[in-house]
Design a protein around this motif. Structure first.
Motif, PDB file in Angstrom:
ATOM      1  N   ASP A 145      -4.334   0.619  -4.917  1.00  0.00           N
ATOM      2  CA  ASP A 145      -4.073   0.380  -3.498  1.00  0.00           C
ATOM      3  C   ASP A 145      -5.260   0.823  -2.636  1.00  0.00           C
ATOM      4  N   ALA A 185      -6.788  -8.354   6.750  1.00  0.00           N
ATOM      5  CA  ALA A 185      -7.258  -7.468   5.689  1.00  0.00           C
ATOM      6  C   ALA A 185      -7.553  -6.065   6.216  1.00  0.00           C
ATOM      7  N   ASN A 225       0.689  -6.520  10.153  1.00  0.00           N
ATOM      8  CA  ASN A 225       0.463  -7.279   8.919  1.00  0.00           C
ATOM      9  C   ASN A 225       1.160  -8.619   8.980  1.00  0.00           C
ATOM     10  N   SER A 280      -7.691  -1.918  -1.099  1.00  0.00           N
ATOM     11  CA  SER A 280      -7.714  -2.026   0.370  1.00  0.00           C
ATOM     12  C   SER A 280      -9.152  -1.946   0.885  1.00  0.00           C
ATOM     13  N   HIS A 321      -2.777   0.689   4.595  1.00  0.00           N
ATOM     14  CA  HIS A 321      -2.470   1.192   3.250  1.00  0.00           C
ATOM     15  C   HIS A 321      -3.201   2.502   2.971  1.00  0.00           C
ATOM     16  N   HIS A 377      -3.219  -5.735  -5.194  1.00  0.00           N
ATOM     17  CA  HIS A 377      -4.639  -5.946  -4.889  1.00  0.00           C
ATOM     18  C   HIS A 377      -5.382  -6.613  -6.039  1.00  0.00           C
ATOM     19  N   ARG A 391      -4.248  -4.369   7.247  1.00  0.00           N
ATOM     20  CA  ARG A 391      -3.470  -4.028   6.055  1.00  0.00           C
ATOM     21  C   ARG A 391      -4.162  -2.927   5.259  1.00  0.00           C
ATOM     22  N   GLY A 392      -5.512  -3.121   5.077  1.00  0.00           N
ATOM     23  CA  GLY A 392      -6.265  -2.151   4.274  1.00  0.00           C
ATOM     24  C   GLY A 392      -6.215  -0.763   4.899  1.00  0.00           C
TER      25      GLY A 392
END
Lengths: 182, 512
Positions: free
Chosen positions: B12, B57, B90, B16, B64, A150, B60-61
């Motif tokens: 992470d 995003a 993803n 995210s 995660h 990130h 995925r965010g």
């Protein structure tokens, strides 16, 4: 061909019943086929089984495709000399950072699937840690740093945000002469 | 050596969340850009990229975050079941992002093409506007020019003293100017309406139809004629002499041949020419007569003198005396003729003094009235009180009036009317003495010769043919002229025009 003709004849016979009125011949045929699949299952060899590694490979290829598209975007932005404008320059930075993030993601996914680099302990807790195998410390470090991807993708999307904000603040109307070609 | 997972866990989670936040912010910004300029395909492209990136995003965010929280919460099995979906989503989402991004080149080309088309359209529009404006200017300029031209030629057409006419090849009158209407004696206000309704034939105004035919043939053959002299007849029947110049033109619009004619009325000019010819002729005759009279007058005087001497010595009643008397009588007659010739030639001595023309008329009438009454001829006089006193030879002017009245009487024969009218014409100024009768009139073929000496239509012995000649000479001697108009069967009108002195007019003006 003979089977097909027999099937068509059967469908036509069915279609002659009053309750089938209102449905097209094609619809009735499809419905019969679906019923046959559900009611009479048999072993099929027509489709290939996708086992465990395929998901990873397709994911990695996806990243590769993402790298390609972002690289091409950056290349075009430079080729069209759009980077003269602040907003489009930020978009270029975003594309480059996304490219780096993808490279990082590919690397991390690869390392994560290697069994001889490190071992994970207390996974699923806040105290989780990893211990590299002897001689694999530098790879463990690369994995450790790369795992914090990130740090690349967030700046990338921030640059995209900045690019859009700049375009909104000072919109530039292009002229046909801006098309200088690659 | 151990490497803790906590930094990874922290980055992470926070990363995210940031990705989700900025992805949504990017969608909002790109949407705002798109709203601002909906026709801009580049903004549409960015909107698509942002949407795809947002899907990536967010998926995925959230994936995660869910992973970390589920693992921390001890729900590994749930994560294990969600994991393939999250990973697949993803993969699909960033593939879509990549695919959409690759469209940039095409979108850019489309954008540039749109810009080029727009510019071309704008240029074409501006050019069209310019052309349109120019066209309007051009049209208005041409219209004004046409208006000026139309006005100019209309003025020529309307104000021309000569006839300008447009005539179809079949003779139909298509257009004619006011002078033409006046010349032909037709109603100018309704001429075109009349022409359209009755198909007014221009050829009918020709005295001789063959003249029109000849003119038409010449026009069709040579396309123009110049100064063709023809006789036209007005609608009231009066004849006029005209000079025609014309050209032929093919009217492409109407698909017919039309003639453009310019007609000049030369009647007055012809009359003038005839008068000049007459004057020249009479002047020549006058010179001849004067010469002859001078040569004869002296011998006649001697003959008369000697005859009278012989008569004085001869006793009355003898045959010789009677013969001498006959000689004397005829010699006197000859002398009178010679004197008349001298009067005609204006060589005789005249004694002019102020006199009233009205008094002279009355004096003459008092002499002839009895004779006229015997023949039941009425005499009417209309004297214009404005007629001034003129300086003239009273005896000779009496002779003129006597000649005109006697001629009128002879033309009437028995029962009729003689009208004597005087008028003062300011334009000149002049005095008109008009003697008209209701007699038999004069044959047109005799009109040019009536002032010739010794010309007479009377039988031998009734007249010498010197009356009008002498009158003409006397009037000319007074600076005037004699005009005659006659219509066989209806009578004649003789007009003596004598000039009135300008100061008389002024005097009269003051008197008034």
């Amino acid at each position: 061909m003979l089977c097909f003709e027999v099937f068509r004849g059967f469908v036509r016979d069915l279609y002659s019943f009053p309750s089938f009125k209102g449905f097209s011949e094609t619809m009735v045929s499809i419905a019969i086929c679906l019923l046959a699949v559900v009611l009479f299952p048999r072993e099929l060899w027509a489709t290939q089984i996708h086992a465990d590694p395929e998901g990873l490979y397709s994911h990695q290829m996806g990243h590769g495709f993402f790298i390609l598209s972002m690289g091409v975007l950056a290349y075009w932005l430079r080729g069209r000399r759009l980077i003269r404008y602040k907003g489009w320059r930020y978009l270029q930075y975003s594309a480059l950072l996304f490219t780096l993030w993808n490279l990082d993601a590919i690397l991390v996914h690869h390392l994560e699937n290697q069994d001889d680099i490190f071992m994970k302990f207390s996974e699923g807790t806040l105290h989780a840690y990893l211990r590299p195998y002897p001689g694999r410390e530098w790879l463990a470090w690369i994995f450790f740093l790369g795992k914090m991807d990130h740090l690349l993708c967030v700046p990338a999307i921030v640059f995209l945000y900045l690019a859009l904000r700049e375009m909104r603040r000072s919109p530039h109307r292009f002229s046909p002469q801006d098309d200088t070609g690659l | 050596m151990t490497l803790p997972f906590f930094p990874i866990f922290f980055v992470d989670l926070v990363g995210s969340a940031c990705m989700v936040f900025f992805a949504i912010a990017c969608v909002r910004l790109s949407y705002a850009l798109h709203i601002r300029d909906r026709e801009n395909v580049l903004y549409l492209y960015l909107l698509m990229v942002c949407h795809a990136l947002a899907v990536f995003a967010i998926s995925r965010g959230i994936g995660h975050i869910a992973k970390q929280l589920l693992l921390l919460g001890g729900y590994r099995h749930i994560w294990e079941s969600l994991r393939p979906y999250s990973g697949s989503l993803n993969t699909i989402s960033f593939c879509v992002v990549g695919a959409v991004t690759l469209f940039f080149e095409r979108i850019w080309k489309v954008h540039q093409q749109i810009l080029r088309d727009r510019q071309a359209l704008k240029e074409a529009h501006e050019k069209l506007l310019l052309m349109n404006k120019h066209l309007e200017d051009l049209v208005s300029e041409r219209t004004a020019e046409l208006g000026r031209s139309e006005q100019k030629f209309r003025r020529i057409f309307e104000a021309s003293r000569d006839m300008i006419a447009v005539v179809a090849a079949d003779g139909t009158l298509l257009d004619i100017n006011p002078a033409g209407c006046e010349m032909l004696g037709i109603d100018g206000n309704n001429v075109m309406v009349e022409a359209a309704a009755k198909k007014l034939d221009f050829g009918k105004f020709f005295e001789q139809p063959r003249d029109w035919e000849r003119l038409r043939e010449n026009l069709q053959r040579s396309f123009y004629v110049t100064d063709e002299e023809v006789a036209l007849v007005r609608q009231d029947g009066r004849e006029i002499s005209a000079l025609i110049s014309a050209s032929s033109q093919c009217d492409l619009q109407e698909k017919r041949e039309v003639f453009h004619l310019v007609v000049k009325d030369i009647t007055q000019r012809k009359i003038m020419q005839q008068q000049l010819l007459q004057a020249d002729k009479l002047a020549s005759l006058g010179q001849l007569a004067a010469g002859v009279a001078h040569e004869i007058n002296n011998p006649l005087g001697i003959i008369l003198g000697y005859t009278q001497l012989l008569i004085r010595e001869e006793p009355e009643g003898t045959e010789r005396y009677e013969d001498l008397k006959t000689i004397e009588k005829h010699t006197r007659t000859c002398k009178t003729i010679v004197e008349d010739l001298l009067s005609f030639a204006r060589s005789a001595h005249s004694r002019k003094e102020p006199a009233s023309i009205h008094d002279l008329v009355q004096e003459v009438l008092s002499v002839v009235r009895h004779n006229l009454e015997l023949k039941r001829i009425q005499v009417e006089t209309y004297f214009d009180p404005r007629v001034p006193v003129l300086v003239l030879d009273k005896d000779k002017m009496r002779q003129v009036l006597m000649n005109l009245i006697m001629n009128a009487q002879q033309a009437i024969g028995k029962e009729g009317r003689i009208e004597i009218r005087t008028a003062f014409v300011e334009n000149g100024p002049s005095v008109h003495i008009v003697v008209s009768d209701t007699g038999m009139g004069i044959d047109p073929k005799h009109l040019p010769r009536i002032f010739d000496p010794f010309f007479t239509t009377k039988s031998t012995g009734e007249g010498t043919g010197l009356g009008l000649s002498v009158s003409y000479g006397i009037v000319k001697d007074h600076g005037g002229e004699i005009q005659v108009a006659s219509e066989p069967g209806k009578g004649s009108v003789f007009t003596v025009v004598l000039p009135a002195p300008a100061e008389t007019q002024e005097f009269m003006g003051h008197e008034n």
